[in-house]
Design an enzyme around this catalytic site. Sequence first.
Site, PDB file in Angstrom:
ATOM      1  N   ASP A  78     -18.897 -66.957  45.564  1.00 46.42           N
ATOM      2  CA  ASP A  78     -18.741 -68.412  45.457  1.00 46.42           C
ATOM      3  C   ASP A  78     -19.997 -69.159  45.877  1.00 46.42           C
ATOM      4  O   ASP A  78     -20.849 -68.630  46.595  1.00 46.42           O
ATOM      5  CB  ASP A  78     -17.574 -68.876  46.341  1.00 46.42           C
ATOM      6  CG  ASP A  78     -17.800 -68.579  47.818  1.00 46.42           C
ATOM      7  OD1 ASP A  78     -18.189 -67.438  48.147  1.00 46.42           O
ATOM      8  OD2 ASP A  78     -17.599 -69.480  48.656  1.00 46.42           O
ATOM      9  N   GLU A 145     -16.574 -67.218  50.574  1.00 44.38           N
ATOM     10  CA  GLU A 145     -17.215 -67.136  51.892  1.00 44.38           C
ATOM     11  C   GLU A 145     -17.344 -68.528  52.510  1.00 44.38           C
ATOM     12  O   GLU A 145     -17.153 -68.728  53.707  1.00 44.38           O
ATOM     13  CB  GLU A 145     -18.607 -66.504  51.735  1.00 44.38           C
ATOM     14  CG  GLU A 145     -19.310 -66.202  53.063  1.00 44.38           C
ATOM     15  CD  GLU A 145     -20.263 -67.289  53.533  1.00 44.38           C
ATOM     16  OE1 GLU A 145     -20.749 -67.200  54.657  1.00 44.38           O
ATOM     17  OE2 GLU A 145     -20.509 -68.265  52.785  1.00 44.38           O
TER      18      GLU A 145
END
Length: 487
Positions: A78, A145
């Site tokens: 991400d 994350e």
Amino acid sequence: MTDISQFQPTLMWKHFADISKIPHCSKQEERIREHIRAFAMDRNLVWKEDDTGNIVIYKPGTPGFEDAPSLALQGHMDMVCEKNNDTVHDFEKDPITFRIDGEWLYANGTTLGADDGIGVASCMAILDDDSLVHGPLECLFTVDEETGLTGAFGLARDLLTAKNLINLDSEDLGVFSIGCAGGGDSHVRIPLGYETLPAGWNVHTVKIEGLRGGHSGVQIHENRKNAIKFLTRILFQVGKSTDYRLAMMDGGDKHNAIPREALAYIAVPPGTDLGVIITPVREAILEEITSPEPGVQITIMPIHVTKPDAPVLDKASTTKLIDVLLALPDGVAVMSHDVDDFVETSNNLATIKITEGEATMLLSCRSSIMGAIRSLQDRILAVTSLAGGEVKEGNGYPGWKPNPKSALVELCRATYVDLFGKEPKVEAIHAGLECGLIGEKYPGMDMVSIGPDIQNPHSPEERVRVESVKLYWDHLVEVIARLAKGQ
Ligand SMILES: [Zn+2]
């Protein structure tokens, strides 16, 4: 529009360009997960995914190195999606486009996604490049994350067999991370009793503002001052000189920010000269903090009370709350013995609010040693219990204790010195990294975190230094080759 296909190493930049065309904001990783699965299937590589959405792709060692030690490489899929106000960009469908300024690659008015697109593209390029020498590889791509380490939290325990892991999410070429802090939040509630404002009493505002604040992990060792603690010290001194009641208290904002401002309303008996009481305390505090905190302001102002029978905390509750705030831990608790200048354990008294019938406080503990977080949170429990309050503890996450004897770190260091003729910096950080959680799932994993030069991540000013990517790559592939060869 800038074409990045000529940058070195070309295969890694090609994969970075491909990822940049696929929207992959945090919690919206479905399309990049599909892309990674298709990548593995196109190359007949075995892959697995877990219930959280993390994916691992496995590649056997190159001929002659099939039995070499396995190595895990890891990046997060991400990216933080931020754009400038005047930028027209739909993160759900538009590709990230690039511009070059000097040695740096930027996106056009948006985050670039080099954090951690470079890590993901590196894994893909290594899997894609049959000219490299390596042992068996396990490339781990984690989800989400950026908004709370969700992927690492939910990582299945049966995806990796490797005993070595290189995390590719650091942001300084030549600086290796070898440890990080874990954390745990404590939500404290103290019940309060009320009475009406005694007749003739005057109410004043006491306010602390202009402190630097900052990140409670990264900047806690810089002696940045906590506004709630200073306001508490002033009120404690007031209580030694006169009867008073607390009517309101408010300070801090986020669990991971050092409070910059705090405010209280206090009521004092008629004839009390609050200036005479507070001035020496104020001066003592200013003397202590104006050097690290040049912007600090402490103001005391009478306020006109429109409701003469307004409720204030009763005497016992006023004393109890200020005692609790004074006793709660805050700031650096322990410095590391193993790593220079590394904060091992700290606490941030992050917020205080008074609402109907109770005071609520949020405290955020950090340490690279889980037992130390427990010990600090127990101290918060004990103080709260003395005051008849309650504590609710939030989701804790484990730290990554630096291992000064790590063979993997030594291999990375020696390789760096051989390639570039200088020593890298080896450091631990007092904030959370995925390695803490990965190490908890895979005990004994030897880990290090490296990366190229990335600046201003999470903002539209995010940029990566193009030349540093080539150097980071040369170092990474050489480490992988030496590990396979047992050098
Ligand atoms: Zn990152």
